[in-house]
Motif scaffolding. Structure first.
Motif, short mmCIF file in Angstrom:
data_model
loop_
_atom_site.label_atom_id
_atom_site.label_comp_id
_atom_site.label_asym_id
_atom_site.label_seq_id
_atom_site.Cartn_x
_atom_site.Cartn_y
_atom_site.Cartn_z
N PRO A 192 27.51 21.44 4.10
CA PRO A 192 28.41 21.44 2.46
C PRO A 192 27.92 20.39 1.82
O PRO A 192 27.53 20.71 0.51
N GLN B 47 36.31 33.68 -2.48
CA GLN B 47 35.90 32.94 -0.96
C GLN B 47 37.28 32.17 -0.61
O GLN B 47 37.91 31.27 -1.35
N VAL C 120 38.88 28.87 0.75
CA VAL C 120 38.54 27.38 0.53
C VAL C 120 38.47 26.89 1.92
O VAL C 120 39.59 26.66 2.51
N PRO C 121 37.61 26.09 2.37
CA PRO C 121 37.45 25.56 3.64
C PRO C 121 38.29 24.31 3.79
O PRO C 121 38.70 23.64 2.65
N TRP D 5 38.15 20.80 1.67
CA TRP D 5 37.36 21.09 0.40
C TRP D 5 38.36 21.33 -0.80
O TRP D 5 39.52 21.83 -0.58
N GLY E 271 36.12 27.62 -3.55
CA GLY E 271 35.39 28.37 -2.82
C GLY E 271 33.82 28.34 -2.52
O GLY E 271 33.27 28.58 -1.72
N GLU F 212 32.62 25.66 -1.82
CA GLU F 212 32.10 24.94 -0.53
C GLU F 212 32.29 25.87 0.77
O GLU F 212 31.83 25.34 1.64
N SER F 213 32.38 27.21 0.53
CA SER F 213 32.27 28.14 1.72
C SER F 213 30.97 28.63 1.90
O SER F 213 29.89 28.26 1.02
N THR F 214 30.40 29.36 3.00
CA THR F 214 29.06 29.59 3.19
C THR F 214 28.56 30.42 2.02
O THR F 214 27.42 30.35 1.40
N THR F 215 29.25 31.48 1.77
CA THR F 215 28.95 32.35 0.72
C THR F 215 28.88 31.71 -0.61
O THR F 215 28.14 31.89 -1.42
#
Length: 410
Positions: free
Chosen positions: A202, A257, A259-260, A263, A266, A268-271
């Motif tokens: 990320p 998305q 939130v990881p 982080w 959103g 910072e998520s894969t999507t």
């Protein structure tokens, strides 16, 4: 190819800079409205970091438009090119970064060093832009200044990008190679853990040039299209509004998305990374193409003289809107609020303080930060820019008419 359509000044593209900076401002202070908006609206506002993508695509477009058809990889040309870039970016960044570390030595505010115990080394890493490659240091000093490391990487790479595109016809392959390089670096250094140098996916995809390069290449390709076709169009498609709507749809997708852990948004998520790095920039390019080729209300507003001035000073606004200057301002508002209530107690009245509400204080800060930005732009940034261009720094000056660094298409 006729050059007449290209000899235009597009004030609206300067106004776009202000729009981008204000979107980033919203993303950093959306929490002030937690008690006003539903959760999804808060998340939507929190993803307004898209202003950074707007800056990146715009940089790709402008550098390409100015230099693509007249670059020569000679020593003198490259020195002049670097001189122009240094004059535009470096003086205010170095000055404000030094002020940030001076603030740290006075206040010991950990927000400047993020817990790192060598502020002198951090200052050096900040003013040389190398902090942007380290996960442990990327948000030290002026936190949002990480994006300048990304910009500088593009500036250094642009002549090579142009050369490969023109001489070897390998334009589309380049972002793939750069992204693959980023992946390999993460695979290597995530195991080494050298202060987070290329430390995780990320970070590398969102905060380094190698992850964000596609946005610049989209801007480069937009400039190549316009250089080839000019500003004239035969179709009636409203790219300005289509691009803007698609930008907001990308924001909405990121807002939904999860939130990881560790982080802030959103993105910072894969999507979120995929949408931000690869779809959003295309929407931004469509928006820019509309600004360049259409006469819309959006364009007229962005081209207003005052908005244009805000755009010219937006670089400084971007550097000061978050960090030590805002912290000082917020503390001053708190002091004024306490002082107001002390006066009310003496007067025996039960009045509201003009500094009692965070939302109003944010508005005050926004106005004051813009005023400071305009002042610094007119009194320091612009004069320094012109002074460096007229000087013999890097290469002897050959002209008394330095390039106008407003968004000028020439």
């Amino acid at each position: 190819m006729s050059q007449k359509p290209l000899q235009n000044y597009i004030p609206a593209l300067t106004g776009v800079r202000a729009l981008a900076a204000y979107l980033v401002f919203i993303s950093h202070y959306f929490y002030v409205f937690d008690d006003v908006f539903p959760h999804i609206v808060q998340r939507f506002l929190g993803e307004m970091h898209i202003g950074v993508s707007i800056f990146f695509v715009l940089s790709g477009f402008l550098i390409t438009f100015r230099y693509y058809n007249n670059f020569h990889l000679t020593k003198d040309w490259f020195r002049q090119y670097l001189k122009n870039r240094v004059a535009r970016i470096y003086p205010m960044y170095a000055l404000l970064t030094t002020c940030a570390f001076a603030y740290y030595f006075i206040t010991k505010d950990p927000a400047i060093t993020r817990g790192n115990d060598n502020p002198i080394l951090l200052w050096v890493m900040n003013i040389t832009f190398v902090r942007g490659f380290f996960y442990q240091f990327w948000d030290t000093g002026i936190a949002q200044g990480w994006s300048l490391t990304v910009e500088e990487c593009f500036y250094f790479s642009a002549p090579i990008i142009f050369l490969i595109a023109k001489k070897y016809n390998k334009f589309y392959l380049q972002p793939i190679v750069l992204t693959a390089f980023a992946v390999v670096m993460v695979l290597i250094f995530s195991r080494v853990n050298w202060h987070g140098f290329f430390g995780n996916v990320p970070f590398v995809m969102l905060f380094t040039f190698f992850g964000r390069c596609f946005e610049f290449f989209v801007g480069v390709q937009l400039a190549r299209i316009v250089l080839n076709k000019g500003f004239e169009r035969t179709n009636k498609i409203t790219y300005t509004y289509i691009g803007f709507i698609l930008m907001m749809l990308c924001v909405l997708v990121m807002a939904f998305q999860p939130v990881p852990a560790g982080w802030a948004a959103g993105v910072e998520s894969t999507t979120g990374i995929i949408v931000n790095n690869y779809f959003l920039c295309i929407a931004v390019a469509l928006f820019f193409y509309g600004i360049l080729t259409e006469n819309t209300l959006f364009k007229k507003v962005l081209a207003l003289p005052f908005v244009e001035l805000l755009g010219k000073s937006s670089y400084i606004f971007y550097l000061i809107h978050l960090g030590w200057m805002y912290t000082l301002m917020h503390g001053y508002f708190d002091s004024l609020n306490d002082y107001a209530f002390e006066l009310y107690d003496k007067w025996g009245v039960d009045w509201r303080s003009p500094f009692e509400f965070d939302k109003l204080n944010l508005l005050y800060a926004f106005i004051i930060l813009n005023a400071i930005s305009i002042l610094l732009f007119t009194k320091i940034e612009e004069p320094l820019n012109h002074y460096i261009r007229r000087s013999n720094f890097l290469i002897k000056n050959k002209s008394r008419n330095p390039e106008n660094e407003s968004v000028k298409i020439n």
